[in-house]
Design an enzyme around this catalytic site. Sequence first.
Site, mmCIF file in Angstrom:
data_model
loop_
_atom_site.group_PDB
_atom_site.id
_atom_site.type_symbol
_atom_site.label_atom_id
_atom_site.label_comp_id
_atom_site.label_asym_id
_atom_site.label_seq_id
_atom_site.Cartn_x
_atom_site.Cartn_y
_atom_site.Cartn_z
ATOM 1 N N ALA A 101 1.259 -1.143 -0.304
ATOM 2 C CA ALA A 101 0.099 0.205 0.446
ATOM 3 C C ALA A 101 1.235 1.322 0.095
ATOM 4 O O ALA A 101 1.792 1.057 -0.308
ATOM 5 C CB ALA A 101 -1.057 -0.148 1.233
ATOM 6 N N LYS A 102 0.583 2.578 -0.705
ATOM 7 C CA LYS A 102 0.764 3.886 -0.387
ATOM 8 C C LYS A 102 -0.138 4.734 0.043
ATOM 9 O O LYS A 102 -0.880 4.940 -0.520
ATOM 10 C CB LYS A 102 1.644 3.935 -1.738
ATOM 11 C CG LYS A 102 2.809 4.397 -1.173
ATOM 12 C CD LYS A 102 4.352 4.166 0.025
ATOM 13 C CE LYS A 102 5.384 5.168 -0.244
ATOM 14 N NZ LYS A 102 5.981 3.843 0.407
ATOM 15 N N GLY A 103 0.303 5.773 0.460
ATOM 16 C CA GLY A 103 -0.154 7.055 1.248
ATOM 17 C C GLY A 103 0.479 8.422 0.668
ATOM 18 O O GLY A 103 1.463 8.265 0.703
#
Length: 347
Positions: A101-103
């Site tokens: 995941a990444k934000g």
Amino acid sequence: MNALAATNRNFRHAARILGLDSKLERSLLIPFREIKVECTIPKDDGTLVSYVGFRMQHDNARGPMKGGIRYHPEVDPDEVNALAQLMTWKTAVADIPYGGAKGGIGCTPRELSKSELERLTRVFTQKIHDLIGVNTDVPAPDMGTNAQGFGNVGSWAARLIHERGGKVIAVNDVTGAIKNPNGIDIPALLKFKNDTGHLKGFPGGDSLDADELLTLECDVLIPCALGGVLSRENAADVKAKFIIEAANHPTDPEADEILSRKGVIILPDIYANSGGVTVSYFEWVQNIQGFMWDEDKVNHELQRYMKRAFQNIKSMCQSHNCNLRMGAFTLGVNRVARATLLRGWEA
């Protein structure tokens, strides 16, 4: 080539080497979930300002999704998607039970006060908190939450190299770049940076252009911050014999080909900087067990995981007659594909 196109290109090359089913290949590229939120906060002067935040949850076939949240003006869906995908392959290469995941939030951290950054972080977290958690998606700090370049990654790399007798001849960060062909006194530089907040003016070295640093005569080049810094425009001028990708996606595919033809050995990002997420996994395990490790235990386990991962990459290189990047990608993609099939995926 933008980060998503480059990452997809490396993935598809690995998929061809592995002979993946075309439908499974397409499925592995599609993110599990994409989140976009508006983050409106009051500034210190009382005015309101709004920023766009993203959280890309790429894959959870091997476990809870994991990845940092970066604050940077160039954050966009494609970049976050690419970095989330890289986390999927990275955690698989490290053989830890996570997905990717990444934000990110599109902002300029240097223009925000500490209290404004805190308010922004709180609002973003409130907007996504129903979709994150210890068994679902585990966020972490990233670019913009700490200084980069000669920051969290680069400063520790320089410190450890210096302690082991290596000669660091040039460093840079967002404030400037310095060089000293005879070797920089890293402890003195760290003290100077801590006292002044920048590298410019350090008496133990000369200033240079940040782009010039990438093409200096050296044995090892370690990009530690932004992606895409090595491109077809400068790859031919790189003089390093080895490149260690401490940053995510610092080398464009076109540069990769040029450097490979020159005989430069590249330790790819999905292995080279996987120590961070591996120790994050150790923290996660300790929290779940309620049993804390000492630093020696952490370092011992980290070394064991990194050595094992490298041997697995080398085995893939030998099996498929490929370079280290494709060895790492085929290792990671194959593990995620197998987990996806074992979970009952059907075309």
